[in-house]
Design an enzyme around this catalytic site. Structure first.
Site, short mmCIF file in Angstrom:
data_model
loop_
_atom_site.label_atom_id
_atom_site.label_comp_id
_atom_site.label_asym_id
_atom_site.label_seq_id
_atom_site.Cartn_x
_atom_site.Cartn_y
_atom_site.Cartn_z
N GLU A 57 56.78 26.39 14.06
CA GLU A 57 57.52 27.13 15.08
C GLU A 57 58.88 26.48 15.30
OE1 GLU A 57 56.66 28.84 19.58
OE2 GLU A 57 55.31 27.37 18.66
N ARG B 43 41.77 15.93 12.95
CA ARG B 43 40.53 16.48 13.50
C ARG B 43 39.72 17.21 12.45
NH1 ARG B 43 44.00 17.16 17.89
NH2 ARG B 43 44.64 19.14 16.99
#
Lengths: 178, 178
Positions: B98, B61
């Protein structure tokens, strides 16, 4: 418009992504201010004044060319993505590759009925991915205003394939005969 | 510049890509001619006149915003990609996510020593990916001219993280408190 030899600025990398393939690498063109500018100016000149409502571009390199061209033409931008990347309700189209299959998707609300959509990608080879994207634009309700590429590999027949389907193709340069 | 409420045009999709995540979807902004134009104009205005040699953007993106901005600023464009996507010799930087790890890469010849590079992505959350991209720009020999995003999620601390490292951040809107 600056006088840049677009083809001469594209690097050829042998054996990528697999042995025997000559990969046409546009990053050497795009990293130059004059090269990137020339690409957008030349594609923009080809479509300036034509009735185009949106640019749709194919993930990921197509996004680079398509987004700059959408800005140049002052129209909206629609991403056509691989399976599972778009977060909202979408249309999908499965298509055959040389080995295996793939799927492209576009958001259901990306294109309004009758909007004229210019498809953009960096390169046309066999035209399989481009054809899938063009069918997806139709499924989404759009009409195809054209197909724009930086590079055409005419030996692989993609331009003729799209022409037979009635889609006009514009490319800035060709690599043939090797 | 057209008067578009950028934040209001961004769609929030719950539970994407996994349960509990509110995904901020910029495709509803970018598909509008006035929305996409406003994004590029506003980011362009933030950096117009600043010494910037290149825009580097993060796959995929980021390519959309970064390419249009590179054209607007009349500078070259450099893609920062996931592992294995770039065809020529490249620098890589591994970083922690994460859950798990990832790797970003940039071509060794993408940035000349001392070039001032503006990093662009669509969104900053924890800043982990942006930090990896900024370190990669340094490894490639560039100096960071700034970091530009459409969306900042301040609750996740990415802007502060980059600020602590000395990187100035500009974002067009924030989503906080949910």
């Amino acid at each position: 418009m600056q006088d840049v030899d677009i083809k001469a600025q594209i690097r050829t990398v042998p054996d990528f992504p697999k042995p025997g393939v000559l990969f046409r690498d546009i990053t050497t063109l795009l990293k130059r201010a004059d090269g990137f500018h020339a690409v957008v100016e030349k594609l923009g000149a080809a479509y300036c004044g034509q009735p185009i409502d949106k640019v749709a571009a194919i993930e990921s390199r197509g996004f680079i060319v398509g987004a700059a061209l959408a800005y140049k033409l002052n129209v909206g931008f629609v991403p056509i993505r691989k399976h599972g990347k778009l977060p909202a309700e979408n249309f999908g189209h499965d298509y055959e590759l040389e080995y295996g299959a793939d799927r492209l998707e576009v958001h259901c609300d990306a294109i309004q009925p009758g909007e004229r959509v210019l498809l953009v990608d960096d390169l046309i080879a066999t035209g399989g991915t481009a054809e899938a994207a063009l069918r997806l634009i139709g499924i989404a309700g759009g009409s195809v205003a054209g197909c724009a590429f930086i590079v055409d590999l005419p030996d692989l027949g993609g331009r003729e394939r799209l022409a037979r389907l009635g889609y006009p193709v514009h490319a800035l340069c060709q690599f043939a005969g090797d």
